[in-house]
Design a protein around this motif. Structure first.
Motif, PDB file in Angstrom:
ATOM      1  N   ASP A  18      18.077  44.767  44.074  1.00  0.00           N
ATOM      2  CA  ASP A  18      19.473  45.098  44.364  1.00  0.00           C
ATOM      3  C   ASP A  18      19.715  45.467  45.824  1.00  0.00           C
ATOM      4  N   ASP A  19      18.700  45.947  46.510  1.00  0.00           N
ATOM      5  CA  ASP A  19      18.932  46.448  47.858  1.00  0.00           C
ATOM      6  C   ASP A  19      18.572  45.440  48.960  1.00  0.00           C
ATOM      7  N   ILE A  20      18.231  44.217  48.610  1.00  0.00           N
ATOM      8  CA  ILE A  20      17.805  43.239  49.626  1.00  0.00           C
ATOM      9  C   ILE A  20      18.933  42.961  50.628  1.00  0.00           C
ATOM     10  N   CYS A  21      20.181  42.954  50.163  1.00  0.00           N
ATOM     11  CA  CYS A  21      21.333  42.683  51.031  1.00  0.00           C
ATOM     12  C   CYS A  21      22.249  43.905  51.141  1.00  0.00           C
ATOM     13  N   ALA A  22      21.701  45.096  50.899  1.00  0.00           N
ATOM     14  CA  ALA A  22      22.504  46.323  50.880  1.00  0.00           C
ATOM     15  C   ALA A  22      23.197  46.595  52.212  1.00  0.00           C
ATOM     16  N   GLN A  23      22.619  46.156  53.307  1.00  0.00           N
ATOM     17  CA  GLN A  23      23.232  46.423  54.613  1.00  0.00           C
ATOM     18  C   GLN A  23      24.506  45.612  54.849  1.00  0.00           C
ATOM     19  N   TRP A  24      24.763  44.606  54.011  1.00  0.00           N
ATOM     20  CA  TRP A  24      25.995  43.827  54.091  1.00  0.00           C
ATOM     21  C   TRP A  24      26.827  44.148  52.848  1.00  0.00           C
ATOM     22  N   ASP A  25      27.733  45.079  52.967  1.00  0.00           N
ATOM     23  CA  ASP A  25      28.508  45.591  51.832  1.00  0.00           C
ATOM     24  C   ASP A  25      29.310  44.518  51.104  1.00  0.00           C
ATOM     25  N   ALA A  26      29.753  43.506  51.794  1.00  0.00           N
ATOM     26  CA  ALA A  26      30.614  42.492  51.188  1.00  0.00           C
ATOM     27  C   ALA A  26      29.822  41.401  50.449  1.00  0.00           C
ATOM     28  N   THR A  27      28.503  41.555  50.339  1.00  0.00           N
ATOM     29  CA  THR A  27      27.679  40.544  49.678  1.00  0.00           C
ATOM     30  C   THR A  27      28.074  40.410  48.212  1.00  0.00           C
ATOM     31  N   THR A  28      28.338  39.147  47.803  1.00  0.00           N
ATOM     32  CA  THR A  28      28.664  38.871  46.401  1.00  0.00           C
ATOM     33  C   THR A  28      27.606  37.986  45.740  1.00  0.00           C
TER      34      THR A  28
END
Length: 146
Positions: free
Chosen positions: A116-126
């Motif tokens: 779940d946290d692989i793209c956590a730095q990009w909040d808008a990731t869908t």
């Protein structure tokens, strides 16, 4: 009484007067020897040069055919989903654009992509997209639906 004109002896290599010229003769060879091959005209191109040119052409064709692969996407590029697991780079103003690349994460396995946290730095990731060889590390794209 008149004397007939004296005939001159024929000159070697010249036809006798009143006879048509003869085509040149091939040089004679000794018995059992093959005649000499005629000299080749033109430029000789070494095989190495030809091989190098072929490799360069093949590399160019490979690049051309894969230039719109998702693996080549950079942050800010847009992607079109062509199939269940097939994305291609498109212009962002295209009606085919389904996703925008928010970020890339290199050297991750396919199972790490599902964290779940692989793209956590990009909040808008869908959505996330992983590309690589099964069992090896690859690249994760963090995507935002358009």
């Amino acid at each position: 009484m008149t004397t007939p004109p004296q005939q001159q002896p024929p000159v070697p290599g010249q036809p006798a007067p009143g006879q048509p010229p003869q085509p040149p003769q091939a040089p004679l060879t000794a018995p059992g020897q093959a005649p000499a091959a005629p000299a080749k005209k033109g430029i000789k191109v070494p095989r190495l040069v030809i091989s190098i040119v072929v490799l360069i052409v093949l590399a160019g064709v490979g690049w051309y055919l894969s230039r719109d692969d998702a693996l080549n996407a950079k942050t800010g590029d847009c992607l079109h989903q062509k199939g269940a697991n097939d994305l291609a780079i498109v212009k962002c103003d295209s009606s085919d654009a389904n996703f925008k690349v928010l970020g890339r994460v290199e050297d991750k396995t396919e199972s790490e992509t599902n964290a779940d946290d692989i793209c956590a730095q990009w909040d808008a990731t869908t959505a996330t997209y992983w590309e690589g060889k099964s069992g090896q590390k690859g690249t994760v794209l963090c995507l935002q639906a358009k």
